[in-house]
Design a protein around this motif. Structure first.
Motif, mmCIF file in Angstrom:
data_model
loop_
_atom_site.group_PDB
_atom_site.id
_atom_site.type_symbol
_atom_site.label_atom_id
_atom_site.label_comp_id
_atom_site.label_asym_id
_atom_site.label_seq_id
_atom_site.Cartn_x
_atom_site.Cartn_y
_atom_site.Cartn_z
ATOM 1 N N UNK A 46 -8.388 -1.595 0.437
ATOM 2 C CA UNK A 46 -7.002 -1.632 -0.053
ATOM 3 C C UNK A 46 -6.320 -2.940 0.328
ATOM 4 N N UNK A 47 -6.600 -3.437 1.520
ATOM 5 C CA UNK A 47 -6.027 -4.734 1.932
ATOM 6 C C UNK A 47 -6.565 -5.856 1.038
ATOM 7 N N UNK A 48 -7.837 -5.819 0.715
ATOM 8 C CA UNK A 48 -8.424 -6.846 -0.158
ATOM 9 C C UNK A 48 -7.851 -6.743 -1.574
ATOM 10 N N UNK A 49 -7.630 -5.527 -2.043
ATOM 11 C CA UNK A 49 -7.011 -5.347 -3.358
ATOM 12 C C UNK A 49 -5.586 -5.896 -3.329
ATOM 13 N N UNK A 101 0.559 4.197 2.554
ATOM 14 C CA UNK A 101 1.356 2.979 2.759
ATOM 15 C C UNK A 101 0.657 1.759 2.177
ATOM 16 N N UNK A 102 -0.660 1.698 2.290
ATOM 17 C CA UNK A 102 -1.401 0.577 1.719
ATOM 18 C C UNK A 102 -1.287 0.585 0.194
ATOM 19 N N UNK A 103 -1.382 1.758 -0.414
ATOM 20 C CA UNK A 103 -1.228 1.862 -1.874
ATOM 21 C C UNK A 103 0.185 1.465 -2.278
ATOM 22 N N UNK A 111 3.246 -6.180 1.847
ATOM 23 C CA UNK A 111 2.425 -5.419 2.775
ATOM 24 C C UNK A 111 3.318 -4.677 3.747
ATOM 25 N N UNK A 112 3.225 -3.336 3.759
ATOM 26 C CA UNK A 112 4.148 -2.497 4.500
ATOM 27 C C UNK A 112 3.492 -1.695 5.609
ATOM 28 N N UNK A 113 2.335 -2.050 6.016
ATOM 29 C CA UNK A 113 1.598 -1.233 6.977
ATOM 30 C C UNK A 113 2.294 -1.124 8.333
ATOM 31 N N UNK A 114 3.117 -2.083 8.717
ATOM 32 C CA UNK A 114 3.765 -2.032 10.029
ATOM 33 C C UNK A 114 5.217 -1.587 9.932
#
Length: 116
Positions: A46-49, A101-103, A111-114
């Protein structure tokens, strides 16, 4: 992992086939936990996408469907398993939140992971 590999991986994790009986969504629907490392690989993909689509103005339908399944349908399967007294791994609930969150990050372009 590059974008193309990540995209294909995510799609195969949401699609049932004779060659991929351990696909993430197949396992959840069968009320089985993910195989070791599967969540980590999904999050990496998902991060690479996200990185590959950072400047994209459109997303392809096949990928969007797979992202939807990961973010929404996986939660539905998890909750159905809970109601059926499935003994899910202790961190699966948090892992599904990270996937969602990754989606969301892919859809928003930020990027909202944090953040949550």
């Amino acid at each position: 992992m590059d974008y193309k590999t990540a995209r294909n991986f995510v799609i195969t994790q949401t699609t049932a086939s004779d060659q991929n009986k351990d696909a993430f969504m197949v396992r959840l629907k069968s009320q089985k936990p993910p195989v070791p490392g599967q969540i980590t690989n999904i999050l990496l993909a998902l991060k690479m996408i996200f990185e590959g689509l950072r400047d994209a103005s459109t997303l392809d339908r096949e990928l969007v469907h797979s992202l939807y399944l990961l973010a929404y349908e996986s939660r539905q399967q998890f909750e159905a398993g809970r109601r059926a007294s499935v003994n899910w791994p202790p961190l699966l609930d948090e892992d599904l939140k990270r996937i969602a969150r990754a989606v969301e990050s892919i859809f928003s372009g930020i990027w909202q992971m944090n953040d949550k």
